[in-house]
Scaffold this motif. Sequence first.
Motif, short mmCIF file in Angstrom:
data_model
loop_
_atom_site.label_atom_id
_atom_site.label_comp_id
_atom_site.label_asym_id
_atom_site.label_seq_id
_atom_site.Cartn_x
_atom_site.Cartn_y
_atom_site.Cartn_z
N SER A 48 -21.13 37.24 -16.13
CA SER A 48 -21.71 36.69 -14.90
C SER A 48 -20.64 36.44 -13.83
O SER A 48 -20.89 36.66 -12.65
CB SER A 48 -22.48 35.40 -15.20
N VAL A 49 -19.45 36.02 -14.23
CA VAL A 49 -18.37 35.80 -13.26
C VAL A 49 -17.92 37.13 -12.65
O VAL A 49 -17.73 37.24 -11.44
CB VAL A 49 -17.18 35.06 -13.92
N SER A 54 -17.91 40.80 -8.08
CA SER A 54 -18.16 42.15 -7.55
C SER A 54 -19.11 42.11 -6.36
O SER A 54 -18.87 42.77 -5.34
CB SER A 54 -18.74 43.04 -8.64
N ILE A 55 -20.18 41.33 -6.48
CA ILE A 55 -21.14 41.20 -5.38
C ILE A 55 -20.45 40.58 -4.16
O ILE A 55 -20.65 41.02 -3.03
CB ILE A 55 -22.36 40.37 -5.83
N VAL A 60 -18.25 40.82 1.37
CA VAL A 60 -17.12 40.59 2.27
C VAL A 60 -16.64 41.91 2.86
O VAL A 60 -16.27 41.98 4.04
CB VAL A 60 -15.98 39.84 1.55
N GLY A 61 -16.65 42.99 2.07
CA GLY A 61 -16.26 44.31 2.58
C GLY A 61 -17.18 44.79 3.68
O GLY A 61 -16.74 45.34 4.68
N ILE A 62 -18.49 44.58 3.49
CA ILE A 62 -19.47 44.98 4.52
C ILE A 62 -19.26 44.17 5.80
O ILE A 62 -19.26 44.73 6.90
CB ILE A 62 -20.90 44.82 3.98
N ILE A 63 -19.06 42.88 5.66
CA ILE A 63 -18.83 42.03 6.84
C ILE A 63 -17.54 42.43 7.54
O ILE A 63 -17.49 42.52 8.77
CB ILE A 63 -18.82 40.54 6.43
N ASP A 64 -16.50 42.71 6.76
CA ASP A 64 -15.22 43.13 7.35
C ASP A 64 -15.37 44.45 8.08
O ASP A 64 -14.83 44.61 9.19
CB ASP A 64 -14.17 43.25 6.24
#
Length: 76
Positions: A48-49, A54-55, A60-64
């Motif tokens: 789960s961690v 990963s999510i 954060v990659g999409i926002i960046d």
Amino acid sequence: MAEHDNAKKVKKQVTPEGGFFNFFKGLVAEFKRITWPSKENLKKVTISVIAFCSIYVVIVGIIDFGFNSLAKSILK
């Protein structure tokens, strides 16, 4: 009044029987009190961690990428 409070402070005395070796004796005693998780529980929590991280990385990659594209279009 502050001078009066300083007079009441007592310095700690270092005793030879307390210190380095007693710290590790206490550490071993504390480790014996720990309740360790089972292997199945540890696997579930680990998965789960990793999934959450990963999510989070994808979000954060999409926002960046979005902010990078926005900055490039503004500065052109």
